[in-house]
Write a protein that holds these residues in place. Structure first.
Motif, PDB file in Angstrom:
ATOM      1  N   LYS A  63      69.677  44.319  71.812  1.00  0.00           N
ATOM      2  CA  LYS A  63      70.452  43.204  72.342  1.00  0.00           C
ATOM      3  C   LYS A  63      69.593  41.950  72.306  1.00  0.00           C
ATOM      4  O   LYS A  63      68.442  41.960  72.729  1.00  0.00           O
ATOM      5  CB  LYS A  63      70.870  43.466  73.789  1.00  0.00           C
ATOM      6  N   GLN A  64      70.175  40.878  71.802  1.00  0.00           N
ATOM      7  CA  GLN A  64      69.461  39.609  71.822  1.00  0.00           C
ATOM      8  C   GLN A  64      69.472  39.068  73.239  1.00  0.00           C
ATOM      9  O   GLN A  64      70.484  39.145  73.942  1.00  0.00           O
ATOM     10  CB  GLN A  64      70.110  38.605  70.867  1.00  0.00           C
ATOM     11  N   ILE A  65      68.342  38.529  73.667  1.00  0.00           N
ATOM     12  CA  ILE A  65      68.255  37.905  74.981  1.00  0.00           C
ATOM     13  C   ILE A  65      67.978  36.420  74.796  1.00  0.00           C
ATOM     14  O   ILE A  65      67.397  35.997  73.799  1.00  0.00           O
ATOM     15  CB  ILE A  65      67.208  38.592  75.883  1.00  0.00           C
ATOM     16  N   LEU A  66      68.420  35.653  75.750  1.00  0.00           N
ATOM     17  CA  LEU A  66      68.271  34.205  75.692  1.00  0.00           C
ATOM     18  C   LEU A  66      66.862  33.813  76.126  1.00  0.00           C
ATOM     19  O   LEU A  66      66.427  34.169  77.216  1.00  0.00           O
ATOM     20  CB  LEU A  66      69.304  33.571  76.628  1.00  0.00           C
ATOM     21  N   THR A  67      66.160  33.110  75.267  1.00  0.00           N
ATOM     22  CA  THR A  67      64.810  32.674  75.603  1.00  0.00           C
ATOM     23  C   THR A  67      64.875  31.416  76.467  1.00  0.00           C
ATOM     24  O   THR A  67      65.907  30.739  76.525  1.00  0.00           O
ATOM     25  CB  THR A  67      63.987  32.356  74.338  1.00  0.00           C
ATOM     26  N   ALA A  68      63.784  31.098  77.106  1.00  0.00           N
ATOM     27  CA  ALA A  68      63.711  29.887  77.923  1.00  0.00           C
ATOM     28  C   ALA A  68      63.958  28.645  77.060  1.00  0.00           C
ATOM     29  O   ALA A  68      64.628  27.692  77.494  1.00  0.00           O
ATOM     30  CB  ALA A  68      62.362  29.798  78.624  1.00  0.00           C
ATOM     31  N   GLU A  69      63.440  28.643  75.859  1.00  0.00           N
ATOM     32  CA  GLU A  69      63.644  27.503  74.958  1.00  0.00           C
ATOM     33  C   GLU A  69      65.118  27.363  74.565  1.00  0.00           C
ATOM     34  O   GLU A  69      65.663  26.246  74.552  1.00  0.00           O
ATOM     35  CB  GLU A  69      62.780  27.657  73.704  1.00  0.00           C
ATOM     36  N   GLN A  70      65.777  28.483  74.265  1.00  0.00           N
ATOM     37  CA  GLN A  70      67.194  28.432  73.916  1.00  0.00           C
ATOM     38  C   GLN A  70      68.035  27.963  75.104  1.00  0.00           C
ATOM     39  O   GLN A  70      68.959  27.174  74.951  1.00  0.00           O
ATOM     40  CB  GLN A  70      67.675  29.801  73.435  1.00  0.00           C
ATOM     41  N   ARG A  71      67.689  28.443  76.299  1.00  0.00           N
ATOM     42  CA  ARG A  71      68.397  28.018  77.508  1.00  0.00           C
ATOM     43  C   ARG A  71      68.224  26.502  77.710  1.00  0.00           C
ATOM     44  O   ARG A  71      69.177  25.796  78.036  1.00  0.00           O
ATOM     45  CB  ARG A  71      67.876  28.785  78.713  1.00  0.00           C
ATOM     46  N   ALA A  72      67.017  25.994  77.503  1.00  0.00           N
ATOM     47  CA  ALA A  72      66.762  24.563  77.646  1.00  0.00           C
ATOM     48  C   ALA A  72      67.556  23.765  76.617  1.00  0.00           C
ATOM     49  O   ALA A  72      68.099  22.691  76.940  1.00  0.00           O
ATOM     50  CB  ALA A  72      65.268  24.273  77.511  1.00  0.00           C
ATOM     51  N   ASP A  73      67.666  24.272  75.398  1.00  0.00           N
ATOM     52  CA  ASP A  73      68.454  23.595  74.357  1.00  0.00           C
ATOM     53  C   ASP A  73      69.931  23.532  74.743  1.00  0.00           C
ATOM     54  O   ASP A  73      70.583  22.495  74.587  1.00  0.00           O
ATOM     55  CB  ASP A  73      68.306  24.311  73.010  1.00  0.00           C
ATOM     56  N   ILE A  74      70.451  24.640  75.249  1.00  0.00           N
ATOM     57  CA  ILE A  74      71.852  24.672  75.680  1.00  0.00           C
ATOM     58  C   ILE A  74      72.071  23.665  76.803  1.00  0.00           C
ATOM     59  O   ILE A  74      73.041  22.900  76.791  1.00  0.00           O
ATOM     60  CB  ILE A  74      72.254  26.096  76.114  1.00  0.00           C
ATOM     61  N   ASN A  75      71.160  23.645  77.766  1.00  0.00           N
ATOM     62  CA  ASN A  75      71.292  22.707  78.874  1.00  0.00           C
ATOM     63  C   ASN A  75      71.225  21.259  78.411  1.00  0.00           C
ATOM     64  O   ASN A  75      71.946  20.400  78.946  1.00  0.00           O
ATOM     65  CB  ASN A  75      70.230  22.980  79.944  1.00  0.00           C
ATOM     66  N   ALA A  76      70.396  20.969  77.421  1.00  0.00           N
ATOM     67  CA  ALA A  76      70.305  19.607  76.895  1.00  0.00           C
ATOM     68  C   ALA A  76      71.627  19.187  76.246  1.00  0.00           C
ATOM     69  O   ALA A  76      72.095  18.054  76.455  1.00  0.00           O
ATOM     70  CB  ALA A  76      69.163  19.491  75.886  1.00  0.00           C
ATOM     71  N   VAL A  77      72.243  20.069  75.504  1.00  0.00           N
ATOM     72  CA  VAL A  77      73.529  19.770  74.876  1.00  0.00           C
ATOM     73  C   VAL A  77      74.605  19.576  75.939  1.00  0.00           C
ATOM     74  O   VAL A  77      75.412  18.639  75.873  1.00  0.00           O
ATOM     75  CB  VAL A  77      73.928  20.876  73.873  1.00  0.00           C
TER      76      VAL A  77
END
Length: 109
Positions: A63-77
């Motif tokens: 299962k793919q898990i959301l990294t801190a960097e990906q979470r930060a990118d989503i929040n920025a968008v």
């Protein structure tokens, strides 16, 4: 780079009081890669004990898990779009099918 968690239902564990064998899933580890196959290779290269213990990669759940960097990118968008899309949502006649509903769900992650 994506991150994945690997687990299997091979094997078993003992109950804390050692009175019985418990059938459950075994978490084998986490690994990064550009895709699941690359991450699996990295997992196996970095954790030789997995194959030595007899675990079969064909039986793994991945299962793919959301990294801190990906979470930060989503929040920025989300932050970039929030005010405009909220305004469009309020003006919309079709609120049930508006992208703001998706943005609001993502903001809750």
């Amino acid at each position: 780079m994506n991150e994945y968690i690997f687990y299997t239902n091979e094997g078993h564990t003992e109950a804390p009081n050692a009175s019985s064998v418990v059938e459950n899933c075994q978490v084998l580890g986490r690994a990064k890669g550009s895709n699941a196959d690359e991450a699996l290779k990295n997992l196996m290269d970095e954790n030789r004990w997995i194959s030595e213990a007899g675990f079969n990669p064909a039986e793994f759940f991945i299962k793919q898990i959301l990294t801190a960097e990906q979470r930060a990118d989503i929040n920025a968008v989300i932050e970039y779009l929030w005010a405009d899309e909220e305004r469009h949502y309020e003006e919309s006649e079709d609120k049930g099918n508006h992208i703001f509903n998706v943005i609001r769900r993502l903001k809750g992650i």
